[in-house]
Design a protein around this motif. Structure first.
Motif, short mmCIF file in Angstrom:
data_model
loop_
_atom_site.label_atom_id
_atom_site.label_comp_id
_atom_site.label_asym_id
_atom_site.label_seq_id
_atom_site.Cartn_x
_atom_site.Cartn_y
_atom_site.Cartn_z
N PHE A 140 0.89 -1.16 0.00
CA PHE A 140 0.00 0.00 0.00
C PHE A 140 0.93 1.21 0.00
CE2 PHE A 140 -4.38 1.22 1.94
CZ PHE A 140 -4.35 2.45 1.32
N PRO A 141 1.58 1.50 -1.13
CA PRO A 141 2.69 2.45 -1.15
C PRO A 141 2.33 3.86 -0.72
CG PRO A 141 2.02 1.88 -3.38
CD PRO A 141 1.31 0.93 -2.46
N ALA A 142 1.05 4.23 -0.83
CA ALA A 142 0.66 5.58 -0.41
C ALA A 142 0.48 5.68 1.09
CB ALA A 142 -0.64 5.98 -1.11
N ALA A 143 0.47 4.53 1.78
CA ALA A 143 0.20 4.54 3.21
C ALA A 143 1.46 4.65 4.06
CB ALA A 143 -0.58 3.28 3.60
N SER A 144 2.61 4.19 3.52
CA SER A 144 3.83 4.22 4.33
C SER A 144 5.05 4.28 3.44
CB SER A 144 3.91 2.98 5.23
OG SER A 144 4.17 1.82 4.46
N ALA A 145 6.10 4.89 3.97
CA ALA A 145 7.37 4.95 3.23
C ALA A 145 7.97 3.57 3.01
CB ALA A 145 8.35 5.87 3.97
N PRO A 146 7.96 2.65 3.99
CA PRO A 146 8.52 1.32 3.74
C PRO A 146 7.84 0.60 2.58
CG PRO A 146 8.29 1.65 6.09
CD PRO A 146 7.61 2.82 5.43
N ASP A 147 6.51 0.72 2.48
CA ASP A 147 5.81 0.08 1.37
C ASP A 147 6.20 0.73 0.04
OD1 ASP A 147 4.48 -1.71 2.97
OD2 ASP A 147 2.50 -1.28 2.17
N PHE A 148 6.27 2.04 0.02
CA PHE A 148 6.67 2.75 -1.20
C PHE A 148 8.07 2.34 -1.62
CE2 PHE A 148 8.46 6.19 -3.65
CZ PHE A 148 7.41 6.65 -4.43
N ASP A 149 8.99 2.33 -0.66
CA ASP A 149 10.39 2.00 -0.97
C ASP A 149 10.52 0.55 -1.47
OD1 ASP A 149 11.05 4.54 -0.16
OD2 ASP A 149 11.72 3.93 1.85
N PHE A 150 9.72 -0.35 -0.91
CA PHE A 150 9.80 -1.75 -1.34
C PHE A 150 9.34 -1.90 -2.79
CE2 PHE A 150 7.76 -6.01 -1.66
CZ PHE A 150 8.92 -6.76 -1.63
N VAL A 151 8.27 -1.22 -3.16
CA VAL A 151 7.80 -1.27 -4.54
C VAL A 151 8.87 -0.71 -5.47
CG1 VAL A 151 6.04 -0.49 -6.18
CG2 VAL A 151 5.38 -1.13 -3.86
N ARG A 152 9.47 0.40 -5.06
CA ARG A 152 10.54 0.98 -5.89
C ARG A 152 11.72 0.02 -6.02
NH1 ARG A 152 9.02 3.10 -9.40
NH2 ARG A 152 11.16 3.70 -9.88
N GLN A 153 12.07 -0.66 -4.94
CA GLN A 153 13.19 -1.61 -4.98
C GLN A 153 12.92 -2.73 -5.98
OE1 GLN A 153 14.00 -3.59 -1.27
NE2 GLN A 153 15.91 -4.52 -2.02
N LEU A 154 11.71 -3.28 -5.95
CA LEU A 154 11.36 -4.35 -6.87
C LEU A 154 11.52 -3.91 -8.32
CD1 LEU A 154 8.11 -5.86 -5.26
CD2 LEU A 154 10.41 -6.85 -5.24
N ILE A 155 11.10 -2.68 -8.60
CA ILE A 155 11.14 -2.18 -9.98
C ILE A 155 12.57 -1.79 -10.38
CG2 ILE A 155 10.34 -0.34 -11.52
CD1 ILE A 155 7.74 -0.30 -9.78
N GLU A 156 13.23 -1.00 -9.53
CA GLU A 156 14.54 -0.46 -9.89
C GLU A 156 15.62 -1.54 -9.94
OE1 GLU A 156 15.17 2.60 -7.04
OE2 GLU A 156 13.62 3.92 -7.88
N GLU A 157 15.47 -2.60 -9.12
CA GLU A 157 16.46 -3.68 -9.13
C GLU A 157 16.05 -4.83 -10.05
OE1 GLU A 157 17.51 -4.89 -5.19
OE2 GLU A 157 17.83 -2.82 -4.50
N ASP A 158 14.97 -4.60 -10.81
CA ASP A 158 14.49 -5.57 -11.82
C ASP A 158 14.30 -6.96 -11.20
OD1 ASP A 158 13.63 -6.32 -14.34
OD2 ASP A 158 15.64 -6.82 -15.05
N LEU A 159 13.56 -6.98 -10.09
CA LEU A 159 13.35 -8.23 -9.35
C LEU A 159 12.04 -8.93 -9.71
CD1 LEU A 159 14.51 -6.96 -5.83
CD2 LEU A 159 15.82 -8.31 -7.47
N ILE A 160 11.28 -8.34 -10.61
CA ILE A 160 9.96 -8.90 -10.96
C ILE A 160 10.08 -9.68 -12.25
CG2 ILE A 160 7.53 -8.36 -11.36
CD1 ILE A 160 8.20 -5.54 -10.12
N PRO A 161 9.84 -11.01 -12.21
CA PRO A 161 9.89 -11.79 -13.45
C PRO A 161 8.89 -11.28 -14.49
CG PRO A 161 9.82 -13.23 -11.52
CD PRO A 161 9.54 -11.83 -11.03
N GLY A 162 9.21 -11.53 -15.75
CA GLY A 162 8.38 -11.01 -16.83
C GLY A 162 6.96 -11.51 -16.84
N ASP A 163 6.71 -12.69 -16.24
CA ASP A 163 5.35 -13.23 -16.24
C ASP A 163 4.61 -12.96 -14.94
OD1 ASP A 163 6.88 -14.88 -14.64
OD2 ASP A 163 6.03 -16.76 -15.41
N VAL A 164 5.17 -12.08 -14.10
CA VAL A 164 4.53 -11.74 -12.83
C VAL A 164 4.08 -10.29 -12.86
CG1 VAL A 164 4.91 -11.42 -10.34
CG2 VAL A 164 5.82 -13.44 -11.50
N THR A 165 2.85 -10.06 -12.40
CA THR A 165 2.29 -8.71 -12.34
C THR A 165 2.14 -8.32 -10.88
OG1 THR A 165 1.03 -9.05 -14.37
CG2 THR A 165 0.33 -7.25 -12.96
#
Length: 570
Positions: free
Chosen positions: A80-105
């Motif tokens: 819930f990235p709008a609710a807390s900084a840790p949630d926002f930062d975690f979403v950013r980490q997944l995207i910026e470090e390319d940790l999300i497989p291509g078949d995962v949404t």
């Protein structure tokens, strides 16, 4: 005078009323069967995380995310990235470090408020594909007592939220967007009104067959029997607009203990998708347990499209990340769910297993038919020895009693189960009574005196906050080598260090320790301690123990002794 029926004035059923079912004489769901798995969406990292006494750390979130990906989830609500900084930062980490497989949404949740929606889109900047999940509460009690708004006002909030989502998504065209709307507390909402709000949101988003929207119908609080929820879902399924362009999703909770049942009946009623958590963590009594529902489907001969075969890893990761223990009677996952203590049960299982083994030699896909076991425990990494559990009435208790009374060795139950077959084999070969000394020698040869296990040569430990950094020296065949690792506690750091060294994941399943009683004439010497461990390597379990004056050394050596019982080479 009898007081058997007296009760406290505070325990008063008259302050509650029965939930009013909808009138639906044309219901069809009771005649349906589940013959294909629904789409699964894990909400462990959002709904599960927000229910924890101590929310997950960034490293724990990553560990959980990797597990969810490995299990096979294609949609994962990551925060819930709008609710807390840790949630926002975690979403950013997944995207910026390319940790999300291509078949995962990945999916994020936001209330239908403009600043929160904008912040959520900011968090998802650069994602290849994502689900924007927007919600507002529509139930009668929320409208009248919490928000004090009319039906029209609440509907307007949903439609405006849908418009903000649509417009902000258009401003980030590099991401392939899917939209999801939840009328929170759907089960407490009038059906005609829930339909009106959902249709209004669908009209804003203008979905197509190739770009469907998700309408999630949550039992935010479970208020009725599962059949009533199924009626609600089937009614929505029959009446919602543009049904061919909509994925109907369910998000059930477990307030009445029926979260899995409600989700299963909801799928019979036409739902396409299920949200839940591994092993049911969630607010109050928990979320719908995806492990249980998926395994229920599996037990009916249907591919759940999730790989739950490494149940030890799932349990270890969930317990580590949530700091919540899995109940020993938890469906499919608990330590005791496949255990047979009764002699008659053991006999029936033993006979059926022998027949099954023979059948499987002729046909690997022969139908499973074993008394007392709805599925083959081996499918989840459980061994036959864990199924045939012997208690004090059938032999194991006697062995444990001798070791405790004569040697001060208090084997934990799981090691008693592992040890019992060794005594059985010895007894059958010797065809005589097995005495105390023989039992102790077999215990030592089995768990303490491994010829192939490395030995602890020394270690250095440094603690910073909640993290231990360990450097240890090991020797094997007169060769020395160093290992190092970090973890929450010495043993966690040691297991991680050893795993890194051998290139195989070691999962610590069970650990016990206790001081040994002092020997006569040795009262002034340092007391020795014994440590017992059970580990899993490549899906196989190994037990061992170690004795030392230093409990830390004993714990690490016990892990090494267990490791020495497998065939993995350092």
């Amino acid at each position: 005078m009898s007081t058997h029926h007296s009760q406290s004035n505070s325990f008063n059923h008259n302050k509650y009323r029965a939930f009013a079912p909808i009138q639906k004489p044309d219901r069809r769901w009771p005649n349906q069967i589940i013959n294909v798995a629904p789409d699964w969406c894990s909400v462990d990292l959002r709904d599960g995380n927000q229910a924890l006494i101590e929310p997950m750390s960034p490293s724990q979130k990553l560990e959980m995310f990797k597990l969810l990906v490995d299990v096979g989830f294609k949609e994962i609500e990551v925060g819930f990235p709008a609710a807390s900084a840790p949630d926002f930062d975690f979403v950013r980490q997944l995207i910026e470090e390319d940790l999300i497989p291509g078949d995962v949404t990945i999916q994020v949740l936001t209330q239908a408020r403009e600043p929160l929606i904008a912040r959520s889109f900011e968090a998802l900047k650069g994602a290849k594909q994502a689900i924007m999940h927007v919600y507002n509460s529509t139930s009668t009690v929320q409208r009248e007592q919490v928000f004090k708004k009319s039906r029209d006002e609440i509907k307007a909030m949903a439609i405006q939220g849908a418009k903000w989502v649509r417009d902000m998504a258009a401003a980030q065209p590099e991401t392939r967007w899917s939209f999801q709307y939840s009328p929170e507390s759907f089960t407490g909402t009038e059906m005609d009104y829930a339909l009106e709000v959902c249709d209004g949101v669908i009209d804003v988003w203008q979905p197509s067959v190739d770009n469907k929207v998700i309408i999630n119908l949550p039992a935010t609080v479970e208020v009725s029997t599962p059949n009533v929820y199924a009626d609600q879902i089937e009614w929505m399924n029959d009446n919602i607009s543009h049904r061919e362009c909509v994925r109907i999703s369910l998000h059930t909770h477990n307030d009445r203990g029926c979260g899995v049942a409600a989700a299963e009946l909801g799928v019979l009623a036409g739902a396409d998708r299920i949200e839940g958590t591994l092993l049911g963590n969630g607010e109050r009594t928990g979320n719908m347990d995806i492990v249980t529902m998926a395994m229920n489907i599996y037990s009916q001969g249907v591919d759940p499209e999730l790989n739950l075969s490494d149940m030890d890893r799932i349990i270890a990761t969930v317990e580590s990340c949530t700091q919540l223990a899995v109940h020993p009677r938890h469906a499919y996952a608990g330590e005791l769910v496949f255990a047979a203590f009764s002699g008659s049960h053991q006999d029936a299982i033993n006979k059926c297993m022998a027949i099954d083994t023979q059948k499987r030699k002729e046909d690997a896909n022969a139908h499973w038919q074993v008394a007392y076991l709805p599925i083959d425990p081996r499918d989840l990494g459980r061994t036959y020895q864990q199924v045939i559990r012997i208690n004090s009435q059938s032999g194991k208790g006697g062995v444990a009693y001798v070791l405790d009374q004569d040697y001060g060795i208090e084997m934990p139950r799981w090691m008693q189960v592992d040890f019992s077959p060794y005594i059985q084999v010895f007894a059958e070969k010797s065809e005589t009574e097995v005495g105390s000394k023989a039992i102790h020698e077999i215990f030592c040869d089995t768990y303490l005196h491994s010829k192939t296990a490395p030995k602890i040569g020394g270690y250095q430990l440094k603690r910073e906050g909640n993290t231990d950094t360990l450097n240890a020296q090991l020797t094997l065949d007169k060769q020395s080598f160093d290992i190092s690792g970090k973890g929450k506690g010495v043993l966690d750091a040691f297991v991680r260090a050893l795993s890194a060294k051998i290139g195989h994941d070691i999962v610590l399943l069970d650990y016990n320790e206790h001081a040994l009683p002092s020997k006569q004439g040795a009262q002034n010497e340092q007391a020795e301690a014994v440590a017992y461990v059970q580990i899993s390597i490549n899906g196989h379990r190994y037990c061992a123990a170690a004795i030392c004056g230093d409990i830390v050394t004993a714990s690490m050596q016990a892990v090494l002794n267990a490791f020495g019982r497998c065939e993995v080479v350092v």
